[in-house]
Design a protein around this motif. Structure first.
Motif, short mmCIF file in Angstrom:
data_model
loop_
_atom_site.label_atom_id
_atom_site.label_comp_id
_atom_site.label_asym_id
_atom_site.label_seq_id
_atom_site.Cartn_x
_atom_site.Cartn_y
_atom_site.Cartn_z
N PRO A 70 -4.99 -20.01 10.13
CA PRO A 70 -6.40 -20.33 9.85
C PRO A 70 -7.35 -19.42 10.62
O PRO A 70 -7.10 -19.06 11.77
N TYR A 71 -8.43 -19.03 9.97
CA TYR A 71 -9.47 -18.21 10.59
C TYR A 71 -10.76 -19.03 10.66
O TYR A 71 -10.82 -20.15 10.15
N LYS A 72 -11.78 -18.44 11.25
CA LYS A 72 -13.06 -19.13 11.37
C LYS A 72 -13.98 -18.82 10.20
O LYS A 72 -15.15 -19.17 10.22
N GLY A 73 -13.45 -18.19 9.18
CA GLY A 73 -14.24 -17.88 8.00
C GLY A 73 -13.46 -17.00 7.05
O GLY A 73 -12.44 -16.41 7.41
N SER A 74 -13.96 -16.90 5.82
CA SER A 74 -13.27 -16.16 4.78
C SER A 74 -13.25 -14.66 5.04
O SER A 74 -12.26 -13.99 4.73
N ALA A 75 -14.33 -14.13 5.60
CA ALA A 75 -14.43 -12.68 5.78
C ALA A 75 -13.28 -12.13 6.63
O ALA A 75 -12.62 -11.16 6.24
N GLN A 76 -13.02 -12.74 7.78
CA GLN A 76 -11.94 -12.25 8.64
C GLN A 76 -10.57 -12.53 8.05
O GLN A 76 -9.64 -11.74 8.21
N ALA A 77 -10.44 -13.66 7.35
CA ALA A 77 -9.17 -13.98 6.70
C ALA A 77 -8.82 -12.92 5.67
O ALA A 77 -7.66 -12.49 5.56
N VAL A 78 -9.81 -12.48 4.90
CA VAL A 78 -9.58 -11.44 3.89
C VAL A 78 -9.36 -10.08 4.56
O VAL A 78 -8.49 -9.30 4.13
N THR A 79 -10.11 -9.79 5.60
CA THR A 79 -9.95 -8.51 6.32
C THR A 79 -8.51 -8.34 6.80
O THR A 79 -7.92 -7.26 6.65
N ASP A 80 -7.94 -9.39 7.37
CA ASP A 80 -6.57 -9.29 7.87
C ASP A 80 -5.54 -9.25 6.74
O ASP A 80 -4.47 -8.67 6.89
N LEU A 81 -5.86 -9.86 5.60
CA LEU A 81 -4.99 -9.70 4.43
C LEU A 81 -4.98 -8.24 3.98
O LEU A 81 -3.92 -7.65 3.76
N LEU A 82 -6.16 -7.65 3.86
CA LEU A 82 -6.26 -6.25 3.43
C LEU A 82 -5.60 -5.31 4.43
O LEU A 82 -5.03 -4.29 4.04
N GLY A 83 -5.67 -5.68 5.71
CA GLY A 83 -5.07 -4.83 6.75
C GLY A 83 -3.59 -5.04 6.94
O GLY A 83 -2.95 -4.29 7.70
N GLY A 84 -3.02 -6.03 6.27
CA GLY A 84 -1.59 -6.26 6.38
C GLY A 84 -1.17 -7.14 7.54
O GLY A 84 0.03 -7.34 7.76
N GLN A 85 -2.13 -7.69 8.28
CA GLN A 85 -1.77 -8.60 9.37
C GLN A 85 -1.20 -9.91 8.82
O GLN A 85 -0.42 -10.58 9.49
N VAL A 86 -1.62 -10.31 7.63
CA VAL A 86 -1.04 -11.45 6.92
C VAL A 86 -0.67 -10.98 5.52
O VAL A 86 -1.19 -9.97 5.03
#
Length: 316
Positions: free
Chosen positions: A176-192
């Protein structure tokens, strides 16, 4: 005499409605800036500001499955100058959290259901899967080792994925993140590896190949990404979910003000700039009356309570 007395009682309410608004209106968005609900709300707020002759100011207050922003609004004066942008988490949290300072449904006055959109199951392009069934097979070989991100515990992204994993019979690790923006950023970056955000904000990432779309969550394919199948087409019969957004006010807000807000929002949803944004994002504008939105909200609360029981979703 009774007629005169009734007129005297009604006068403050009618006067309130006629004078409203006389200063800027604050809309609390209990999600992060740049999220799937934030963008549409800002477009609607611009149109509302033009229509009403007063600024409608959007304030992001994410956290605690939308409950942080909700708690701010529930304590606000019931005068129509502080509103809450509600979405799925407001109905979800009513059953997901055992201790809340307020009722996410009953402690507010419904104004209108603004719009709904599909969510989309995304994976990072590095993941060696091209469709839902390949993702299921991949995860089954690695139970509990494939991560998915969400905009927070109790968010629609969290519960949409929880329902997917439950129906698919797989185990994934929720981040879980504190918002959609960081959750998507880490998906795009391959962290998740995966996520299921609203489609509207993901179109560019999908088109440019930064994220791979496996399925959309509605009953029919989206005209924005017509090549992407639905969850039902992908083998998950009965999987049909939507991200929705609606407007709430503090519970004791005068009926005249609620009615005026409803009519203003309904008009704004028909404005060319708003319709263009909604059409391009494959968001369906609604603009339902307050009573209808209230009934929908209670139905959503009951529906998510059932899904939470069936999936065993929890705050982790």
């Amino acid at each position: 005499m009774k007629t005169i007395a009734l007129a005297i009682l009604l006068f403050p309410i009618l006067a309130f409605g006629q004078d409203y608004p006389s200063r800027p209106i604050r809309v609390v968005v209990p999600y992060s800036a740049g999220g799937s609900s934030d963008g549409p709300m800002r477009v609607i707020a611009q149109e509302m500001s033009r229509q009403m002759g007063q600024q409608m100011v959007v304030e992001n207050k994410p956290g605690q499955g939308a409950m942080l922003g909700s708690a701010d609004v529930v304590k606000a004066p019931p005068d129509g100058y502080t509103l809450l942008l509600a979405s799925n988490p407001n109905a979800i949290s009513a059953s997901l959290y055992s201790r809340l300072t307020h009722d996410p449904v009953e402690d507010f006055a419904p104004v209108t259901l603004l719009a709904s959109e599909q969510a989309v199951l995304l994976v990072n392009p590095s993941l060696p899967v091209k469709n839902v069934q390949e993702l299921i097979a991949y995860v089954k070989q690695r139970p509990g080792k494939v991560d998915y991100s969400s905009s927070g515990n109790g968010s629609a992204q969290h519960l949409f994925m929880a329902m997917f994993t439950s129906m698919a019979g797989i185990e994934m690790n929720h981040i879980p993140y504190k918002g959609s923006a960081q959750a998507v950023t880490d998906l795009l970056g391959g962290q998740v590896s995966a996520a299921m955000p609203g489609l509207a904000a993901m179109r560019g990432h999908i088109r440019e190949g930064r994220a791979r779309a496996l399925a959309v969550t509605g009953a029919r394919r989206s005209p924005v990404v017509p090549e992407v199948p639905t969850m039902i087409e992908s083998g998950l019969q009965g999987y049909e979910l939507y991200v929705w957004m609606g407007m709430l006010a503090p519970k004791a807000t005068p009926a005249a003000v609620i009615d005026q807000l409803y009519r203003e929002f309904a008009t704004a949803l028909r404005a060319p700039a708003v319709r263009s944004f909604m059409d391009n994002a494959a968001i369906e504008p609604v603009g339902s009356p307050p009573a209808e939105f209230g009934a929908f909200f209670r139905e959503e609360k009951a529906r998510w309570a059932k899904i939470i029981r069936e999936t065993g979703a929890r705050i982790d």
